[in-house]
Write a protein that holds these residues in place. Structure first.
Motif, PDB file in Angstrom:
ATOM      1  N   VAL A  43      62.340  10.098  92.670  1.00 15.44           N
ATOM      2  CA  VAL A  43      63.248   9.580  93.694  1.00 15.44           C
ATOM      3  C   VAL A  43      64.190   8.549  93.089  1.00 15.44           C
ATOM      4  N   ALA A  44      63.668   7.675  92.229  1.00 11.05           N
ATOM      5  CA  ALA A  44      64.507   6.650  91.600  1.00 11.05           C
ATOM      6  C   ALA A  44      65.582   7.285  90.721  1.00 11.05           C
ATOM      7  N   ARG A  45      65.202   8.292  89.947  1.00 14.35           N
ATOM      8  CA  ARG A  45      66.181   8.930  89.057  1.00 14.35           C
ATOM      9  C   ARG A  45      67.249   9.672  89.856  1.00 14.35           C
ATOM     10  N   PHE A  46      66.866  10.197  90.990  1.00 10.75           N
ATOM     11  CA  PHE A  46      67.787  11.008  91.782  1.00 10.75           C
ATOM     12  C   PHE A  46      68.943  10.189  92.355  1.00 10.75           C
ATOM     13  N   GLN A  47      68.795   8.896  92.444  1.00 14.62           N
ATOM     14  CA  GLN A  47      69.799   8.064  93.101  1.00 14.62           C
ATOM     15  C   GLN A  47      71.164   8.143  92.437  1.00 14.62           C
ATOM     16  N   THR A  48      71.214   8.384  91.128  1.00  7.12           N
ATOM     17  CA  THR A  48      72.504   8.322  90.416  1.00  7.12           C
ATOM     18  C   THR A  48      72.892   9.611  89.713  1.00  7.12           C
ATOM     19  N   ILE A  49      72.070  10.642  89.780  1.00  7.96           N
ATOM     20  CA  ILE A  49      72.318  11.821  88.944  1.00  7.96           C
ATOM     21  C   ILE A  49      73.627  12.519  89.308  1.00  7.96           C
ATOM     22  N   LEU A  50      73.951  12.641  90.581  1.00  5.44           N
ATOM     23  CA  LEU A  50      75.198  13.294  90.975  1.00  5.44           C
ATOM     24  C   LEU A  50      76.405  12.441  90.595  1.00  5.44           C
ATOM     25  N   THR A  51      76.314  11.152  90.821  1.00  6.98           N
ATOM     26  CA  THR A  51      77.416  10.254  90.472  1.00  6.98           C
ATOM     27  C   THR A  51      77.737  10.338  88.985  1.00  6.98           C
ATOM     28  N   GLU A  52      76.705  10.391  88.170  1.00  6.80           N
ATOM     29  CA  GLU A  52      76.901  10.487  86.723  1.00  6.80           C
ATOM     30  C   GLU A  52      77.648  11.768  86.357  1.00  6.80           C
ATOM     31  N   LEU A  53      77.285  12.860  86.993  1.00  9.76           N
ATOM     32  CA  LEU A  53      77.953  14.133  86.709  1.00  9.76           C
ATOM     33  C   LEU A  53      79.414  14.116  87.149  1.00  9.76           C
ATOM     34  N   VAL A  54      79.677  13.565  88.316  1.00  8.82           N
ATOM     35  CA  VAL A  54      81.046  13.527  88.837  1.00  8.82           C
ATOM     36  C   VAL A  54      81.959  12.744  87.896  1.00  8.82           C
ATOM     37  N   GLU A  55      81.443  11.687  87.296  1.00  8.00           N
ATOM     38  CA  GLU A  55      82.254  10.866  86.393  1.00  8.00           C
ATOM     39  C   GLU A  55      82.755  11.652  85.183  1.00  8.00           C
ATOM     40  N   GLU A  56      82.016  12.687  84.774  1.00  4.54           N
ATOM     41  CA  GLU A  56      82.407  13.457  83.589  1.00  4.54           C
ATOM     42  C   GLU A  56      82.809  14.893  83.933  1.00  4.54           C
ATOM     43  N   LEU A  57      83.036  15.142  85.215  1.00  2.00           N
ATOM     44  CA  LEU A  57      83.288  16.495  85.680  1.00  2.00           C
ATOM     45  C   LEU A  57      84.504  17.168  85.031  1.00  2.00           C
ATOM     46  N   PRO A  58      85.631  16.495  84.858  1.00  2.00           N
ATOM     47  CA  PRO A  58      86.776  17.186  84.244  1.00  2.00           C
ATOM     48  C   PRO A  58      86.463  17.790  82.880  1.00  2.00           C
ATOM     49  N   GLU A  59      85.761  17.059  82.032  1.00  2.00           N
ATOM     50  CA  GLU A  59      85.441  17.585  80.709  1.00  2.00           C
ATOM     51  C   GLU A  59      84.339  18.639  80.787  1.00  2.00           C
ATOM     52  N   LEU A  60      83.428  18.503  81.760  1.00  2.00           N
ATOM     53  CA  LEU A  60      82.364  19.498  81.922  1.00  2.00           C
ATOM     54  C   LEU A  60      82.908  20.840  82.384  1.00  2.00           C
ATOM     55  N   ARG A  61      84.097  20.853  82.949  1.00  2.00           N
ATOM     56  CA  ARG A  61      84.718  22.103  83.395  1.00  2.00           C
ATOM     57  C   ARG A  61      85.542  22.768  82.297  1.00  2.00           C
ATOM     58  N   ARG A  62      85.628  22.128  81.143  1.00  2.00           N
ATOM     59  CA  ARG A  62      86.394  22.697  80.036  1.00  2.00           C
ATOM     60  C   ARG A  62      85.499  23.604  79.195  1.00  2.00           C
TER      61      ARG A  62
END
Length: 293
Positions: A43-62
């Protein structure tokens, strides 16, 4: 969009975690105190996992290349590591996002804990933990047999990730497979490989296959203008067999290279198997302690 949500499913045995597109079912087996601590860590780890991904989303789509790029977030790094060995074909880290999230959440669940078994199921793409001499039964959907088949994975098999891809799934596919299920060392590796094998189950240019540019369906799709399958009409059995054989060739290549352990390909009632996947007889009764892939 609401923030991270956590609640117990029926009987309090499974933890449901949801935030935006991430929807997880988590279950741990072991001593009660260890399981409680493991769930709290998840539960603690889940709090930020989506936010972390969104921050790097443009490069993750390349598109990926054979030399992995550097990402900040642990989940993004898992995604890049999984797709880099497959970069001879078009693939972006987003092909491994569901499996990578499952892997990251499983790592959080297990950190410092002593659990017999555990799994994190992210919409059918799963990461699993098996202690010594333990096993887990997986229900594999989309087989075309009318009900789920079962795969039992043992600790000694070295399989810790299971993922399924196909045009009928929640993500876009370039191919026509009803479902391709892959067993691999991690959820991320299984997810990425399943995407490419499912893409290869195809009959390019066939008039019975309805395709639409991905960006017409989702403007921010990492697939851009590539045509994704939206419908499969009447196709001759021999053509279906050829499409499956196309995918099987890719699956066999991945298996020879040590990228996957095994895979099962399904299309219109036909099946191809790569590696030692023993599909148990269909069972309409849900097996005890079963994770769904």
């Amino acid at each position: 969009m609401n923030g991270p949500q956590a609640h117990w499913l029926a009987h309090g045995r499974r933890l449901h975690l949801n935030h935006g597109p991430i929807d997880l079912v988590v279950e741990a087996f072991g001593e009660p105190d260890e399981c409680r601590a493991a769930y709290a860590q998840a539960v603690a780890r889940f709090q930020t996992i989506l936010t972390e991904l969104v921050e790097e989303l443009p490069e993750l789509r390349r598109p990926a290349c054979s030399i992995p790029r550097t990402f900040v977030g642990a989940t993004a790094r898992r995604m890049e590591t999984a797709v880099a060995p497959l970069a001879e074909k078009f693939i972006t880290p987003m092909a491994a996002v569901a499996g990578s999230v499952a892997d990251e959440m499983l790592a959080a669940l297990l950190s410092g804990r002593r659990l017999d078994r555990a799994y994190v199921n992210n919409g059918g793409d799963s990461a699993i933990h098996l202690g010594k001499s333990q096993s887990m039964t997986l229900a594999v959907a989309g087989t075309g047999h009318g009900m789920a088949d079962r795969i039992t994975i043992r600790a000694e098999d070295g399989v810790r990730g299971v993922a399924t891809s196909g045009w009928r799934g929640r993500s876009f596919s370039l191919g026509i497979a009803d479902a391709v299920t892959v067993l691999a060392r991690t959820g991320a590796e299984a997810d990425a490989a399943a995407t490419l094998i499912a893409n290869a189950v195809d009959l390019p240019g066939h008039p019975a296959i309805h395709r639409v540019p991905a960006r017409d369906l989702a403007p921010d799709s990492d697939l851009g203008g590539r045509l994704v399958t939206q419908g499969v009409g009447a196709v001759a059995p021999g053509e279906l067999a050829q499409a499956l054989d196309n995918g099987l060739a890719v699956a066999e290549d991945f298996r020879r290279r040590g990228l996957i352990a095994a895979s099962a390909l399904f299309l219109a009632g036909q099946t191809r198997i790569s590696g030692s996947v023993a599909l148990a007889a269909p069972n309409k009764h849900k097996a005890k302690e079963t994770a769904h892939a």
